[in-house]
Write a protein that holds these residues in place. Structure first.
Motif: not given
Length: 724
Positions: A65-69, A393-407, A409-412
């Protein structure tokens, strides 16, 4: 959102043993079931600690799965209808356990796989077996990530993925009910499933007939016999009886290697990223920093096939024939990467700039999987200091913020007792707490707000932001700002001659300002007190920042932060612009990472031409070196352990879109933009910029005597008043 209900009565399954060594372990799971007809949808949920590879009726479905704690554990939702058939069907899962923590996984001393689909759950009816083909107790490929992979095809093959395979000798295990510790909650993945494709049959470009080290069989790290043998490579047609060959995939790839081979003895292999002439750039003897590879033993008289368990990043592959008889090998890669939709485009008549932009895009694509990753070849880790560059970089390819939001949360979820975020999470990188990256965490929280226009994630993570600010409040001094805390790592940039403290304090100031802006926007009662703390801390930081004879890093940050505006022209004319016009040989030269902030500074004063010229020359060197991606450092600093594919160096793609297409974001959620293209005479440029409102389209033609411009904005995006 956390839940314990989706999996119902499903069980976490693994081998039933009281004492076990889980290091680098692989366990197989099988469940057959009948279907009268194939339903239109067959929604399944699956997770594993640490990783799984899911197959249905012999076909690969997904790696996760996606990396997690723990205690919150990520699961994936997958529609399996397309893989099913009437009659007997098979769910097969390869579960993998690192058995120790690394820079992308935190081991909690338990291992398991869990599954649920309509009428089907993981329970005691599933058949379970350790895969006997894998040879454990082998070397790690790097400190930060995974192991080399050794496999004996005479003891195991892929026949267990077939429906009619006899698994009667396997085990059953009742397992632990969903919600058991240490996985007592579940969390939706929240980002797209990885997309996968097969990259077939790399080309043999070099060969060697160097003598084989007689001790190779006893060695469990394939880099050691490589250094003992010291193979010298030539063009393939000049080597009659090769003992090793080099394959080229044509560009950087990230995925699981696939081998199809015939041999009378073992085959070793090593991957790497750069070829200097005919010499592989692999970590030198005695350094052993990064060495991914492995060994495959054949099954006598058979054509053997094997796919590696985990994704690696590389371009080149060396295969070593350890036998003296028949040998034949073909290789492919199952590429697995984030399913980004490339809505943002950039096309320019200048082939040099187009090549650089394409290299940067490919680099960024290689560096996003289930999170932002800094370099797929060595670490496969989510370093948060890179996240601002990666998000832009990614926002200039796709407007989806999901990866930034998940990161975010993970860092927190991994912080020090004093409130600092780790530099990389999840994982065991306790020596990688970087206070400047914690300040950058605040900046990236604001970047998420700018993309979405919503303060909701700020409110969710406000306590993390408050903890970071508390650390800086605790250690700030009246005269000199926040000192270097020797318990941690002060990074700022890979620049050995930089005195980092002042730039560090400016990064802190930037983070505090962004937190204050978010608190003011949010306006909840908890924000009011935090805003006051930020304002007080900002005033103290400003007193400690002297800016006397600043290096390029501090000069750039001063411009970004509007500190000493009366000196900005001097900083540009005497420090930043002269540095950019030279050959990245300034005595305090920023690396590619920090050049993002240098460009941000000079951009504020309209120096688009100087930025594009610098990119053309400096990033053009990566192309001249034969790379398909942009490297971690400029070429002369590219040691053997340096990544040749590193996302923090890919920011020219953002500046091409922002400066040459001319689309600069002014307001949150892209509600307002400026249109100020930089186009050189003779150029023709076109492209698109994705926004939450839709696509911005730009066409620019300067092939004649005057610049012709076309701009199409989607509804909801306003052109800044300065553009008329």
């Amino acid at each position: 959102m956390f839940t314990t209900t989706q999996f119902g009565e499903a069980r976490w399954l693994w081998l039933q043993e009281s004492e076990r060594n889980e290091v680098d372990r692989r366990v197989r799971f099988r469940k057959t079931f009948e279907l009268e007809t194939v339903p239109e949808t067959f929604p399944a949920m699956i997770s594993a600690d640490a990783k799984y590879k899911l197959y249905v009726n012999g076909r690969f479905v997904h790696f996760g799965p996606a990396r997690d704690f723990t205690p919150g554990w990520t699961f994936d939702r997958i529609d399996l209808a397309a893989y099913l058939k009437p009659g007997k069907n098979l769910i097969a899962i390869l579960g993998y356990q690192f058995g120790r923590s690394n820079y992308m996984y935190s081991y909690s001393h338990q291992s398991a796989v869990i599954f649920k689909a309509p009428g089907l759950i993981s329970d005691e009816s599933w058949m379970i077996s350790e895969d006997p083909g894998y040879i454990r107790n082998v070397s790690k490929g790097s400190v930060q990530y995974a192991f080399q992979e050794f496999f004996d095809c005479s003891k195991s093959d892929d026949s267990w993925l077939e429906i009619d395979y006899d698994d009667s000798g396997w085990q059953n295990f009742r397992g632990w009910i969903a919600g058991a510790m240490p996985w007592n909650h579940f969390e939706e993945r929240g980002i797209p499933l990885l997309e996968e494709r097969i990259i077939k049959d790399a080309e043999i470009i070099a060969a060697s007939d160097s003598e084989v080290d007689p001790q190779w069989r006893e060695i469990r790290s394939v880099i050691i016999p490589y250094h003992q043998e010291k193979p010298v490579y030539r063009t393939p047609e000049t080597v009659a009886n090769p003992t090793s060959v080099i394959y080229d995939f044509g560009r950087e790839v990230v995925g699981m290697l696939q081998f199809r081979f015939e041999a009378d003895d073992a085959m070793d292999f090593l991957v790497f990223e750069k070829l200097d002439g005919m010499t592989p750039r692999i970590c030198p003897d005695g350094e052993l920093h990064t060495a991914y590879g492995g060994r495959l033993y054949p099954a006598s008289g058979k054509v053997c096939e094997h796919e590696l368990t985990l994704p690696w990043g590389f371009r080149y592959l060396i295969v070593f024939n350890r036998g003296k008889g028949k040998f034949k090998c073909s290789v492919s890669v199952r590429e697995c990467r984030y399913a980004i939709e490339e809505k943002g485009t950039f096309n320019i008549s200048d082939p040099r700039l187009q090549q650089i932009r394409d290299m940067c895009v490919h680099t960024q694509r290689c560096c996003i999987a289930d999170s932002y990753i800094d370099c797929p070849s060595r670490e496969y880790a989510q370093w948060w200091g890179d996240a601002l560059v990666q998000s832009q970089n990614t926002f200039r390819l796709d407007d989806d913020p999901a990866l930034l939001r998940r990161g975010l949360r993970t860092m927190a979820r991994q912080t020090t007792p004093e409130g600092l975020t780790y530099g990389v999470a999840p994982g065991c990188a306790h020596n990688c707490v970087l206070p400047d990256y914690s300040a950058m965490y605040l900046v990236t929280l604001h970047a998420e707000y700018m993309q979405t226009g919503s303060p909701e994630l700020w409110r969710e993570l406000r306590s993390t932001a408050s903890g970071i600010i508390s650390y800086f409040e605790k250690y700030i001094t009246p005269a000199d700002g926040v000192p270097f805390d020797q318990r941690y790592w002060l990074f700022v940039d890979w620049c050995p001659t930089l005195d980092k403290i002042e730039t560090y304090n400016m990064i802190i100031l930037w983070g505090v300002r962004m937190a204050a802006a978010l608190a003011e926007i949010s306006g909840e009662p908890a924000d009011i007190a935090l805003l006051a703390r930020c304002r007080e801390l900002e005033a103290k930081l400003r007193k400690g920042i002297k800016l006397q004879d600043p290096p390029p890093h501090a000069a750039a940050m001063a411009i970004i932060l509007d500190l000493k505006p009366e000196c900005h022209r001097q900083y540009l004319d005497e420090i930043l612009l002269p540095m950019m016009k030279n050959a990245h040989d300034h005595p305090v030269q920023p690396g590619p990472y920090f050049m993002y902030y240098v460009f941000e500074a000079v951009k504020k004063y309209g120096h688009s031409a100087e930025i594009i010229d610098c990119i053309r020359r400096w990033w053009g060197e990566f192309a001249d070196a034969g790379l398909s991606t942009v490297a971690e450092h400029f070429i002369e600093r590219n040691f053997h352990y340096v990544s040749m594919c590193h996302a923090w160096s890919a920011h020219p793609m953002k500046f091409f879109s922002e400066l040459m297409l001319g689309i600069r974001q002014i307001a949150p959620r892209w509600d307002e933009v400026a249109f100020e293209p930089y186009v050189e005479p003779g150029m023709v440029i076109s492209g698109t910029v994705p926004t939450p409102h839709g696509i911005i389209e730009v066409n620019l033609d300067y092939s004649g005597s005057e610049l012709k411009k076309s701009l199409i904005l989607p509804p909801g995006v306003k052109l800044a008043a300065s553009n008329g």
